[in-house]
Design a protein around this motif. Structure first.
Motif, PDB file in Angstrom:
ATOM      1  N   GLY A 155       0.685  -1.347  -0.014  1.00 29.37           N
ATOM      2  CA  GLY A 155      -0.007  -0.088  -0.231  1.00 29.37           C
ATOM      3  C   GLY A 155       0.800   1.330   0.001  1.00 29.37           C
ATOM      4  N   VAL A 156       2.049   1.207   0.874  1.00 33.23           N
ATOM      5  CA  VAL A 156       2.862   2.403   0.804  1.00 33.23           C
ATOM      6  C   VAL A 156       3.397   2.638  -0.403  1.00 33.23           C
ATOM      7  CG1 VAL A 156       4.817   3.483   2.023  1.00 33.23           C
ATOM      8  CG2 VAL A 156       2.978   2.383   3.431  1.00 33.23           C
ATOM      9  N   LEU A 157       4.087   1.711  -1.152  1.00 35.99           N
ATOM     10  CA  LEU A 157       4.741   1.635  -2.326  1.00 35.99           C
ATOM     11  C   LEU A 157       3.732   2.213  -3.402  1.00 35.99           C
ATOM     12  CD1 LEU A 157       6.698  -1.842  -2.702  1.00 35.99           C
ATOM     13  CD2 LEU A 157       7.758   0.488  -2.715  1.00 35.99           C
ATOM     14  N   LEU A 158       2.506   1.878  -3.524  1.00 39.78           N
ATOM     15  CA  LEU A 158       1.550   2.227  -4.509  1.00 39.78           C
ATOM     16  C   LEU A 158       1.169   3.591  -3.963  1.00 39.78           C
ATOM     17  CD1 LEU A 158      -0.747  -0.787  -4.988  1.00 39.78           C
ATOM     18  CD2 LEU A 158       1.091   0.097  -6.575  1.00 39.78           C
ATOM     19  N   CYS A 159       1.182   4.135  -3.011  1.00 43.38           N
ATOM     20  CA  CYS A 159       1.010   5.432  -2.649  1.00 43.38           C
ATOM     21  C   CYS A 159       2.091   6.558  -3.176  1.00 43.38           C
ATOM     22  CB  CYS A 159       0.802   5.658  -1.026  1.00 43.38           C
ATOM     23  SG  CYS A 159      -0.771   5.363  -0.447  1.00 43.38           S
ATOM     24  N   CYS A 160       3.388   5.806  -3.012  1.00 37.24           N
ATOM     25  CA  CYS A 160       4.525   6.514  -3.522  1.00 37.24           C
ATOM     26  C   CYS A 160       4.426   6.600  -4.950  1.00 37.24           C
ATOM     27  CB  CYS A 160       5.832   5.664  -3.429  1.00 37.24           C
ATOM     28  SG  CYS A 160       6.340   5.888  -1.274  1.00 37.24           S
ATOM     29  N   ALA A 161       3.729   5.814  -5.811  1.00 41.26           N
ATOM     30  CA  ALA A 161       4.016   5.705  -7.064  1.00 41.26           C
ATOM     31  C   ALA A 161       2.779   6.726  -7.503  1.00 41.26           C
ATOM     32  CB  ALA A 161       3.248   4.349  -7.597  1.00 41.26           C
ATOM     33  N   THR A 162       2.076   7.418  -6.718  1.00 40.83           N
ATOM     34  CA  THR A 162       0.991   8.371  -7.029  1.00 40.83           C
ATOM     35  C   THR A 162       1.389   9.830  -6.708  1.00 40.83           C
ATOM     36  OG1 THR A 162      -0.211   8.565  -4.807  1.00 40.83           O
ATOM     37  CG2 THR A 162      -0.790   6.859  -6.432  1.00 40.83           C
ATOM     38  N   ILE A 163       2.779  10.019  -6.019  1.00 38.17           N
ATOM     39  CA  ILE A 163       3.712  11.191  -5.903  1.00 38.17           C
ATOM     40  C   ILE A 163       3.483  12.022  -7.087  1.00 38.17           C
ATOM     41  CG2 ILE A 163       5.328  12.438  -5.143  1.00 38.17           C
ATOM     42  CD1 ILE A 163       5.759  10.042  -2.966  1.00 38.17           C
ATOM     43  N   GLY A 164       3.222  13.217  -7.101  1.00 44.58           N
ATOM     44  CA  GLY A 164       3.502  14.047  -8.207  1.00 44.58           C
ATOM     45  C   GLY A 164       2.263  14.561  -8.662  1.00 44.58           C
ATOM     46  N   PRO A 165       2.309  15.781  -9.264  1.00 49.66           N
ATOM     47  CA  PRO A 165       0.856  16.418  -9.499  1.00 49.66           C
ATOM     48  C   PRO A 165       0.223  15.678 -10.924  1.00 49.66           C
ATOM     49  CG  PRO A 165       2.728  17.518 -10.439  1.00 49.66           C
ATOM     50  CD  PRO A 165       3.239  16.706  -9.691  1.00 49.66           C
ATOM     51  N   PRO A 166      -1.065  14.893 -10.580  1.00 48.95           N
ATOM     52  CA  PRO A 166      -1.636  14.684 -11.465  1.00 48.95           C
ATOM     53  C   PRO A 166      -2.503  15.435 -12.676  1.00 48.95           C
ATOM     54  CG  PRO A 166      -3.035  14.166  -9.645  1.00 48.95           C
ATOM     55  CD  PRO A 166      -1.755  14.933  -9.285  1.00 48.95           C
ATOM     56  N   ARG A 167      -2.593  15.148 -13.817  1.00 46.11           N
ATOM     57  CA  ARG A 167      -3.068  16.094 -14.823  1.00 46.11           C
ATOM     58  C   ARG A 167      -4.490  16.182 -14.268  1.00 46.11           C
ATOM     59  NH1 ARG A 167      -1.062  14.007 -20.277  1.00 46.11           N
ATOM     60  NH2 ARG A 167       1.228  14.427 -20.163  1.00 46.11           N
ATOM     61  N   ARG A 168      -5.376  17.208 -14.982  1.00 40.19           N
ATOM     62  CA  ARG A 168      -6.550  17.494 -14.681  1.00 40.19           C
ATOM     63  C   ARG A 168      -7.729  16.266 -15.143  1.00 40.19           C
ATOM     64  NH1 ARG A 168      -7.756  22.292 -12.699  1.00 40.19           N
ATOM     65  NH2 ARG A 168      -6.375  24.109 -13.104  1.00 40.19           N
ATOM     66  N   SER A 169      -8.660  16.066 -14.519  1.00 37.17           N
ATOM     67  CA  SER A 169      -9.562  15.034 -14.895  1.00 37.17           C
ATOM     68  C   SER A 169      -9.931  15.293 -16.486  1.00 37.17           C
ATOM     69  CB  SER A 169     -11.062  14.878 -14.334  1.00 37.17           C
ATOM     70  OG  SER A 169     -10.914  14.366 -13.074  1.00 37.17           O
ATOM     71  N   GLY A 170     -10.021  14.056 -17.518  1.00 42.72           N
ATOM     72  CA  GLY A 170     -10.428  14.181 -18.717  1.00 42.72           C
ATOM     73  C   GLY A 170      -9.077  14.201 -19.632  1.00 42.72           C
ATOM     74  N   SER A 171      -7.794  14.253 -18.976  1.00 40.42           N
ATOM     75  CA  SER A 171      -6.732  14.543 -19.783  1.00 40.42           C
ATOM     76  C   SER A 171      -6.404  12.752 -20.106  1.00 40.42           C
ATOM     77  CB  SER A 171      -5.539  15.122 -19.155  1.00 40.42           C
ATOM     78  OG  SER A 171      -5.071  14.512 -17.882  1.00 40.42           O
ATOM     79  N   THR A 172      -5.698  12.503 -21.112  1.00 40.67           N
ATOM     80  CA  THR A 172      -5.155  11.275 -21.562  1.00 40.67           C
ATOM     81  C   THR A 172      -3.679  11.250 -21.379  1.00 40.67           C
ATOM     82  OG1 THR A 172      -5.300  11.735 -23.532  1.00 40.67           O
ATOM     83  CG2 THR A 172      -7.279  10.717 -22.701  1.00 40.67           C
ATOM     84  N   ALA A 173      -3.300  10.146 -20.998  1.00 44.19           N
ATOM     85  CA  ALA A 173      -1.845   9.732 -21.106  1.00 44.19           C
ATOM     86  C   ALA A 173      -1.352   8.552 -21.655  1.00 44.19           C
ATOM     87  CB  ALA A 173      -1.378   9.828 -19.710  1.00 44.19           C
ATOM     88  N   HIS A 174      -0.526   8.341 -22.138  1.00 36.93           N
ATOM     89  CA  HIS A 174      -0.017   7.350 -23.067  1.00 36.93           C
ATOM     90  C   HIS A 174       1.680   7.001 -22.562  1.00 36.93           C
ATOM     91  CE1 HIS A 174      -3.401   8.013 -25.567  1.00 36.93           C
ATOM     92  NE2 HIS A 174      -2.951   9.105 -25.865  1.00 36.93           N
TER      93      HIS A 174
END
Length: 174
Positions: A155-174
């Motif tokens: 759980g902690v590792l996966l929380c670490c993988a979310t660090i950083g500013p995500p883009r706004r909803s609706g944006s797509t990433a490839h």
């Protein structure tokens, strides 16, 4: 200082074309992959222990499924706001639930240790600190506190993988 007008500026992690952004994506993927590999090992351990004999023993299976869902969301899209927030919430809640599992295992060991042949004659002579140490480290009792501890680590590792500013909803990433 980074020039926001310069499209080739490697200091912009939100731009998927920069080398820094590519490095961040690779590191995120590596963290998610490590978490999944640990999780697969834990699922194998739960299977070998036949850890499904009652409702309380099903809890780590549910936690593992939530962690797999979080990992899947992050593997698919770790830059859009909604999947990242869902994954972060699942991972944080799973880590908290897993820490409760650690306590359940330690408490179970504290309760059953004096009933074992190995500890029956000397358990009461131990200090409470020594009893806790034996129960938490696997020296007494049969419940392994490290298994739920590793679920918390995932759980902690996966929380670490979310660090950083995500883009706004609706944006797509490839």
């Amino acid at each position: 200082m980074a020039d926001p007008a310069d499209p080739a500026d490697p200091a912009d992690p939100a731009d998927p074309g920069t080398s820094d952004a590519a490095l961040v994506r690779r590191l995120r993927r590596a963290i998610v992959l490590m978490a999944v590999l640990i999780l697969l090992g834990l699922l194998a351990e739960l299977t070998m222990l036949r850890h499904w004999k009652g409702p309380l023993q099903l809890v780590p299976w549910g936690v593992a499924m939530a962690l797999l869902a979080a990992a899947g969301l992050l593997w698919r899209d770790a830059t859009s706001r909604t999947p990242v927030l869902i994954a972060r919430t699942l991972a944080a809640a799973s880590a908290a639930a897993s820490l409760l599992g650690v306590w359940e295992h330690v408490a179970g060991n504290l309760e059953t240790a004096p009933l074992s042949v190995a500890w029956a004659s000397r358990w009461d002579a131990l200090s409470p600190t020594e009893q806790l140490w034996q129960a938490a480290t696997g020296g007494a009792g049969i419940a392994p506190p490290l298994v739920p501890g590793f679920l918390a680590l995932v759980g902690v590792l996966l929380c670490c993988a979310t660090i950083g500013p995500p883009r706004r909803s609706g944006s797509t990433a490839h």
